[in-house]
Write a protein that holds these residues in place. Structure first.
Motif, PDB file in Angstrom:
ATOM      1  N   VAL A 237       0.848  -1.067  -0.085  1.00 56.71           N
ATOM      2  CA  VAL A 237      -0.026  -0.033   0.076  1.00 56.71           C
ATOM      3  C   VAL A 237       0.849   1.349  -0.103  1.00 56.71           C
ATOM      4  N   ASP A 238       2.091   1.151   1.080  1.00 65.01           N
ATOM      5  CA  ASP A 238       2.901   2.461   1.010  1.00 65.01           C
ATOM      6  C   ASP A 238       3.505   2.656  -0.525  1.00 65.01           C
ATOM      7  N   GLY A 239       3.798   1.543  -1.156  1.00 67.36           N
ATOM      8  CA  GLY A 239       4.571   1.537  -2.437  1.00 67.36           C
ATOM      9  C   GLY A 239       3.700   2.460  -3.492  1.00 67.36           C
ATOM     10  N   LEU A 240       2.250   1.981  -3.387  1.00 67.94           N
ATOM     11  CA  LEU A 240       1.216   2.670  -4.349  1.00 67.94           C
ATOM     12  C   LEU A 240       1.053   3.959  -3.938  1.00 67.94           C
ATOM     13  N   LEU A 241       0.935   4.330  -2.582  1.00 64.71           N
ATOM     14  CA  LEU A 241       1.011   5.595  -2.339  1.00 64.71           C
ATOM     15  C   LEU A 241       2.037   6.664  -2.642  1.00 64.71           C
ATOM     16  N   GLN A 242       3.334   5.991  -2.644  1.00 60.75           N
ATOM     17  CA  GLN A 242       4.405   6.874  -2.945  1.00 60.75           C
ATOM     18  C   GLN A 242       4.352   7.166  -4.582  1.00 60.75           C
ATOM     19  N   LEU A 243       3.639   6.229  -5.317  1.00 64.39           N
ATOM     20  CA  LEU A 243       3.634   6.556  -6.846  1.00 64.39           C
ATOM     21  C   LEU A 243       2.503   7.482  -6.986  1.00 64.39           C
ATOM     22  N   GLN A 244       1.423   7.235  -6.338  1.00 61.25           N
ATOM     23  CA  GLN A 244       0.242   8.362  -6.670  1.00 61.25           C
ATOM     24  C   GLN A 244       0.677   9.597  -5.966  1.00 61.25           C
ATOM     25  N   ALA A 245       1.420   9.736  -4.935  1.00 58.12           N
ATOM     26  CA  ALA A 245       2.065  10.975  -4.224  1.00 58.12           C
ATOM     27  C   ALA A 245       2.701  11.764  -5.273  1.00 58.12           C
ATOM     28  N   ALA A 246       3.639  10.796  -6.057  1.00 57.55           N
ATOM     29  CA  ALA A 246       4.439  11.625  -6.907  1.00 57.55           C
ATOM     30  C   ALA A 246       3.727  12.172  -8.249  1.00 57.55           C
ATOM     31  N   GLU A 247       2.637  11.424  -8.896  1.00 58.06           N
ATOM     32  CA  GLU A 247       1.741  11.817  -9.907  1.00 58.06           C
ATOM     33  C   GLU A 247       0.982  12.935  -9.361  1.00 58.06           C
ATOM     34  N   ASP A 248       0.503  12.829  -8.249  1.00 55.63           N
ATOM     35  CA  ASP A 248      -0.320  14.101  -7.907  1.00 55.63           C
ATOM     36  C   ASP A 248       0.452  15.284  -7.751  1.00 55.63           C
ATOM     37  N   THR A 249       1.520  15.255  -7.252  1.00 56.68           N
ATOM     38  CA  THR A 249       2.470  16.380  -7.013  1.00 56.68           C
ATOM     39  C   THR A 249       2.884  16.805  -8.423  1.00 56.68           C
ATOM     40  N   ARG A 250       3.292  16.181  -9.465  1.00 59.78           N
ATOM     41  CA  ARG A 250       3.747  16.500 -10.855  1.00 59.78           C
ATOM     42  C   ARG A 250       2.511  17.398 -11.266  1.00 59.78           C
ATOM     43  N   TYR A 251       1.040  16.545 -11.215  1.00 62.15           N
ATOM     44  CA  TYR A 251      -0.245  17.370 -11.753  1.00 62.15           C
ATOM     45  C   TYR A 251      -0.448  18.454 -11.155  1.00 62.15           C
ATOM     46  N   PHE A 252      -0.265  18.490  -9.794  1.00 68.64           N
ATOM     47  CA  PHE A 252      -0.742  20.053  -9.064  1.00 68.64           C
ATOM     48  C   PHE A 252       0.550  21.056  -9.682  1.00 68.64           C
ATOM     49  N   LEU A 253       1.877  20.654  -9.769  1.00 66.90           N
ATOM     50  CA  LEU A 253       2.693  21.509 -10.116  1.00 66.90           C
ATOM     51  C   LEU A 253       2.599  22.148 -11.618  1.00 66.90           C
ATOM     52  N   GLU A 254       1.811  21.293 -12.293  1.00 64.32           N
ATOM     53  CA  GLU A 254       1.786  21.686 -13.974  1.00 64.32           C
ATOM     54  C   GLU A 254       0.451  22.406 -13.961  1.00 64.32           C
ATOM     55  N   ILE A 255      -0.561  22.370 -12.843  1.00 55.25           N
ATOM     56  CA  ILE A 255      -1.761  23.044 -13.286  1.00 55.25           C
ATOM     57  C   ILE A 255      -1.982  24.135 -12.115  1.00 55.25           C
ATOM     58  N   CYS A 256      -0.993  24.501 -11.352  1.00 56.75           N
ATOM     59  CA  CYS A 256      -1.313  25.580 -10.184  1.00 56.75           C
ATOM     60  C   CYS A 256      -1.245  26.832 -10.447  1.00 56.75           C
ATOM     61  N   GLY A 257      -0.639  27.187 -11.719  1.00 56.38           N
ATOM     62  CA  GLY A 257      -0.624  28.384 -12.185  1.00 56.38           C
ATOM     63  C   GLY A 257       0.743  29.313 -12.152  1.00 56.38           C
ATOM     64  N   ARG A 258       1.252  28.719 -11.393  1.00 57.72           N
ATOM     65  CA  ARG A 258       2.697  29.419 -10.831  1.00 57.72           C
ATOM     66  C   ARG A 258       3.997  28.447 -11.127  1.00 57.72           C
ATOM     67  N   SER A 259       5.186  29.013 -10.994  1.00 59.77           N
ATOM     68  CA  SER A 259       6.316  28.307 -10.909  1.00 59.77           C
ATOM     69  C   SER A 259       6.932  28.166  -9.660  1.00 59.77           C
ATOM     70  N   LEU A 260       7.032  27.032  -8.938  1.00 55.64           N
ATOM     71  CA  LEU A 260       7.621  26.982  -7.765  1.00 55.64           C
ATOM     72  C   LEU A 260       8.880  26.738  -7.432  1.00 55.64           C
ATOM     73  N   GLY A 261       9.624  26.910  -6.400  1.00 54.12           N
ATOM     74  CA  GLY A 261      11.235  26.782  -6.331  1.00 54.12           C
ATOM     75  C   GLY A 261      11.409  25.369  -6.012  1.00 54.12           C
ATOM     76  N   LYS A 262      12.384  24.729  -6.221  1.00 57.28           N
ATOM     77  CA  LYS A 262      12.984  23.484  -5.943  1.00 57.28           C
ATOM     78  C   LYS A 262      12.572  22.959  -4.568  1.00 57.28           C
ATOM     79  N   ALA A 263      12.943  23.677  -3.480  1.00 55.58           N
ATOM     80  CA  ALA A 263      12.449  23.538  -2.205  1.00 55.58           C
ATOM     81  C   ALA A 263      10.848  23.437  -1.955  1.00 55.58           C
ATOM     82  N   GLU A 264      10.061  24.373  -2.499  1.00 59.88           N
ATOM     83  CA  GLU A 264       8.720  24.269  -2.282  1.00 59.88           C
ATOM     84  C   GLU A 264       8.325  22.997  -3.137  1.00 59.88           C
ATOM     85  N   GLN A 265       8.844  22.894  -4.315  1.00 63.57           N
ATOM     86  CA  GLN A 265       8.226  21.596  -4.990  1.00 63.57           C
ATOM     87  C   GLN A 265       8.321  20.270  -4.199  1.00 63.57           C
TER      88      GLN A 265
END
Length: 316
Positions: A237-265
């Motif tokens: 389950v934790d392995g799946l959550l790590q994969l989904q968290a990475a996908e959801d983070t990528r998606y959020f960073l793509e659509i949030c409307g601004r560029s976040l710094g590396k530390a914020e990402q």
């Protein structure tokens, strides 16, 4: 190997199955008539409450960005429940065969359980379609429900039932403590989990009944192997959550409307994974009803193995 002569139940267990049937009939609901009711998602509203999403901990995100992240997490919340109900339903159908030529009350209760899980899967597919209509393209589900179900069902039934009980107890906890009290949430999203909760309440009772029935038939060695399988399932389950968290983070960073710094990402990624571990593992593992049932069935040494497996997730 299923018992073709049927399982003999204690009167108290038969009565609990009967009460589950009564409750199932009383709360029975329809996806269109009772839940969706022609509505769509309003993207000005929060989906998943802060108690589950933890988005307020990301203080560098403004209110709109925190709301967007709650919506992405809410979309995943519905997806994950639909995913786990694939293997839950398969296991319930399997267990119902033990009662097919025996206690018909237990059989009816488990058949209703299966029917409701099929309905829940359809509900979550509908919710995903509604989310897709309102949200930008690019969202991705990290796991295939059938492939994950096959992997889960390869484990000992005791372990699968323990994981199922864990899930169906924390769904109730989440609704009562986080979703129900929050008046700011999307009414449609909130209703999805209100009606889901109404039926999951019966399912958790049957999980416990079947788990205790199975446990009574195990040798010490078989139970020890089942505990290992349960620990492996939590890790999966934790392995799946790590994969989904990475996908959801990528998606959020793509659509949030601004560029976040590396530390914020990186902070967004860590925050989403922390939230998912809380939602799907730790909130349930720390829930007293689950701890009580697990503690009834395992030794102190086995409990230490479970706690050792969980401790890295708590510290992360």
């Amino acid at each position: 190997m299923h018992n073709q002569t049927g399982v003999q139940l204690a009167d108290s267990d038969r009565a609990r199955f009967a009460r589950c049937i009564e409750a199932s009939k009383r709360v029975n609901w329809d996806i269109d008539r009772d839940v969706i009711r022609g509505r769509t998602f309003d993207m000005e509203q929060t989906f998943l409450p802060q108690g589950l999403s933890k988005v307020a901990e990301l203080s560098f995100l403004d209110a709109a960005e925190q709301r967007l992240l709650s919506q992405i997490q809410g979309r995943t919340y519905a997806y994950i429940f639909g995913l786990v109900e694939r293997f839950i339903n398969a296991k319930v159908l399997d267990l119902s065969r033990d009662h097919a030529l025996g206690d018909q009350t237990a059989l009816e209760a488990l058949v209703r359980f299966s029917e409701e899980e099929l309905k829940h899967q359809e509900l979550f597919r509908r919710i995903e379609a509604l989310a897709e209509e309102q949200m930008p393209p690019g969202y991705k589900q990290a796991g295939d429900p059938d492939a994950i179900a096959l992997a889960v069902l390869s484990m000992e039934t005791w372990a699968v039932l323990m994981l199922t009980l864990h899930i169906e107890l924390f769904t109730q906890l989440h609704y009562r403590e986080s979703l129900e009290p929050d008046e700011s949430l999307s009414p449609l999203f909130k209703d999805v989990f209100l009606f889901h909760w109404k039926e999951e309440s019966q399912h958790a009772i049957m999980d416990e009944l079947e788990l205790r029935r199975l446990d009574a038939s195990l040798s010490d060695a078989e139970r020890d192997k089942a505990v290992d399988d349960f620990i492996a399932l939590v890790g999966a389950v934790d392995g799946l959550l790590q994969l989904q968290a990475a996908e959801d983070t990528r998606y959020f960073l793509e659509i949030c409307g601004r560029s976040l710094g590396k530390a914020e990402q990186e902070a967004v990624g860590a925050g989403v994974l922390k939230a998912y571990r809380w939602q799907y593992i730790l909130s349930g593992a720390q829930h007293r009803p689950f701890q009580r049932i697990l503690g009834d069935l395992i030794t102190e040494a086995q409990a230490q193995r479970v706690n050792q497996a969980l401790s890295p997730l708590m510290a992360a």
